[in-house]
Structures are given as structure tokens and as C-alpha cells.
Design a protein around this motif. Structure first.
Motif, short mmCIF file in Angstrom:
data_model
loop_
_atom_site.label_atom_id
_atom_site.label_comp_id
_atom_site.label_asym_id
_atom_site.label_seq_id
_atom_site.Cartn_x
_atom_site.Cartn_y
_atom_site.Cartn_z
N GLY A 206 -20.36 43.12 20.07
CA GLY A 206 -19.89 41.74 19.95
C GLY A 206 -21.02 40.78 19.61
N VAL A 209 -21.96 41.35 15.76
CA VAL A 209 -21.06 40.83 14.72
C VAL A 209 -21.05 39.30 14.71
N ARG A 210 -21.34 38.69 15.83
CA ARG A 210 -21.39 37.22 15.86
C ARG A 210 -22.50 36.67 14.96
N GLY A 214 -18.84 36.66 12.56
CA GLY A 214 -17.67 37.32 13.12
C GLY A 214 -17.47 36.96 14.58
N SER A 215 -16.53 37.66 15.21
CA SER A 215 -16.23 37.37 16.61
C SER A 215 -15.98 38.67 17.36
N ALA A 217 -13.69 38.93 19.51
CA ALA A 217 -12.23 39.10 19.57
C ALA A 217 -11.73 39.93 18.39
N HIS A 218 -12.26 39.67 17.20
CA HIS A 218 -11.85 40.46 16.03
C HIS A 218 -12.36 41.89 16.16
N LEU A 219 -13.60 42.03 16.65
CA LEU A 219 -14.16 43.36 16.85
C LEU A 219 -13.28 44.18 17.79
N THR A 221 -10.09 44.17 18.14
CA THR A 221 -8.89 44.70 17.46
C THR A 221 -9.24 45.90 16.59
N LEU A 222 -10.49 46.01 16.17
CA LEU A 222 -10.92 47.12 15.32
C LEU A 222 -11.49 48.28 16.15
#
Length: 287
Positions: A206, A209-210, A214-215, A217-219, A221-222
Motif C-alpha cells: 500500500g 503504490v501510493r 494509487g491507493s 484501497a484499489h490495491l 481489490t487486486l
């Protein structure tokens, strides 16, 4: 060599012989988990006696049909099956050692999180005092108890487990892992070790990716579905642990080391260096 539990026959109470009969069960410790265990027993139609240091925690269970004991020793004397779910090994000993006479001839299920050696030590105490011990590990949070996703690990006296399995199944799927009193704790902690490693990896990912906009939260889901799929590979990795001499890995140590090195470099470049990745790199066999 660790002493292992035996199928020693202790004095058996009449109510314990019928696996389909209503059982007298005592629950010591009514935190969130202990209360959930007691509710599952009540829902299963059993006679439940409860005790907790803070007596008010027993009130909702009384409304559902439980009986409250004034002391933990009194609660233990009331049940043919006694379930402990307290803070730690010290709390377990605090309750069971003064109540050896009340526990004699009964089955004690310790669902307190302890180490394997603490489980074995309790097993030796139980054998010396005529108590049949089942040590356990709960693979669930309180809200999961009684549901399809919950399972509990058990080890110790096989005959006692078989006699009360229909009761223990009320909490979640009952998984027997062996006669070593410490086995359930070892499996429990091994599974939790994997879980906490996963959470630590997600926290690190996390942060990474920030740095690209990115976030986490999105990570999530993947990463979630991907890790679920990868968990299916445990069976492929197991032979390399159980019989490393004859195991031929599908993925070479060099490939794994290269992947971890690249991840570690990316973390450094993003300004989010991770000791976790460096530790993982040190665990690759042959590197």
C-alpha cells in the motif's frame, strides 16, 4: 522427545457416554470469544454453566438459559466438559490448578491461545491430576463462531475428542491434528504467522503504490483475489518442506531471489524501504 498424550481411561461420567445426549458444559471466560462459544452451546441445546471475573458479562447468557457460577471452580464442577477461554497460560493455571479435584474425571478443552510448550506442560499437569485434556486453537473471530467459515484445531486425548466432537462442532469445523498436546497450538500459530505476514506485505504494498498516485484501497481489490488464487499453491510447496531431499521445485531459487530483489529495489526507489522484503530474501533456499 516430548511426552505425548495417551488414550488413558479416566473416570467417565454417565452423561458422557451418549454422543447425542444433552451435555453439561461449563465455559470459563466470557470475553467476546468466550461469550460466542457459550451462545453456540446454548443454541445447540446443551446445559451451560458460565463464569467470568466480571459477572455482568454473564447476564446476556443468563437470558438465553445459561446458569452462572459464583466461582470458576464451581463452574468446573458443574460440567462434564469444561471449556477455558481466558487471557493467557498464566490465567489458565490460575483457574485449573486450585480446582484439580473439581476437574478430576472431566474433559478440559483449553481454547486459550498459548505456545506448544505451554500446552504440553498443561497436558502433563492434566495427566497427573486425572483430567483428560484437549488443547485447541480457534481459527475464527467471535462473529464467525458457529458459521461455515469457522474451524478449530484440537490435539491431546483422542478418545475425549471423539466423545465430545458433536459438541465441539457447534463452534465450527473440528480439525484433529494429533496426540501431541502442543500440536493444535503449533498449527494455530503457524497459520497466524502466515496471516500476519500477509497483512505486513499488504501494508508495504500500500505504501509503495501510493507513491505512484494509487491507493491501498484499489490495491486491496487486486491483491485479495490474487492471493486467494495463490493460496491454492500451498499443496505444491508442501512436499518441499515435508521431503526436501526428493523435491524438485517448479520455480528455481534463483528466480525467486531475482523477483524479491526487484521488489526490494522498487521499494527503495519509491522511498518506502522494507526490512520485510530483506528478510524474505534471506529465506530463499540456496541463496
Amino acid at each position: 522427545m516430548h511426552r505425548r498424550a495417551t488414550a488413558t481411561t479416566f473416570r467417565t461420567r454417565g452423561a458422557m457416554s451418549n454422543s447425542t445426549a444433552v451435555q453439561r458444559v461449563s465455559v470459563i471466560g466470557l470475553g467476546a470469544m468466550g461469550a460466542a462459544l457459550a451462545k453456540a452451546l446454548l443454541a445447540g441445546g446443551h446445559e451451560v454453566t458460565v463464569w467470568n471475573r466480571t459477572a455482568a458479562r454473564a447476564e446476556p447468557l443468563v437470558a438465553e438459559g445459561a446458569t452462572v457460577a459464583t466461582t470458576s471452580a464451581e463452574a468446573m464442577a458443574a460440567g462434564d466438559l469444561v471449556i477455558l477461554c481466558v487471557l493467557d497460560d498464566a490465567a489458565v493455571r490460575e483457574h485449573v490448578e486450585p480446582a484439580a479435584e473439581q476437574l478430576r474425571g472431566r474433559v478440559l478443552v483449553n481454547l486459550t491461545t498459548t505456545t506448544p510448550e505451554q500446552g504440553r506442560s498443561l497436558g502433563r499437569w492434566a495427566e497427573a491430576n486425572g483430567v483428560e485434556l484437549i488443547d485447541g486453537g480457534i481459527m475464527a473471530v467471535p462473529s464467525m463462531i458457529g458459521g461455515p467459515a469457522a474451524f478449530l484445531l484440537y490435539s491431546g486425548i483422542t478418545a475425549a475428542f471423539d466423545r465430545f466432537r458433536h459438541v465441539l462442532d457447534l463452534f465450527g469445523r473440528a480439525e484433529w491434528v494429533g496426540t501431541d498436546y502442543g500440536a493444535a497450538a503449533m498449527y494455530d500459530l503457524a497459520i497466524l504467522g502466515g496471516m500476519y505476514s500477509m497483512f505486513a506485505g499488504f501494508q508495504q504494498g500500500g505504501k509503495m503504490v501510493r507513491t505512484t498516485g494509487g491507493s491501498a484501497a484499489h490495491l486491496a481489490t487486486l491483491m485479495g483475489p490474487f492471493l486467494q488464487a495463490m493460496a491454492g499453491m500451498f499443496a505444491q510447496y508442501a512436499p518441499g518442506i515435508d521431503d526436501p531431499a526428493s523435491y524438485v521445485p517448479e520455480q528455481s531459487a534463483e528466480f525467486t531471489a531475482g523477483a524479491l530483489t526487484t521488489i526490494n529495489t522498487a521499494a527503495d526507489e519509491a522511498g518506502t524501504p522494507s526490512e520485510l522484503l530483506q528478510v524474505l530474501l534471506k529465506t530463499v533456499p540456496g541463496i
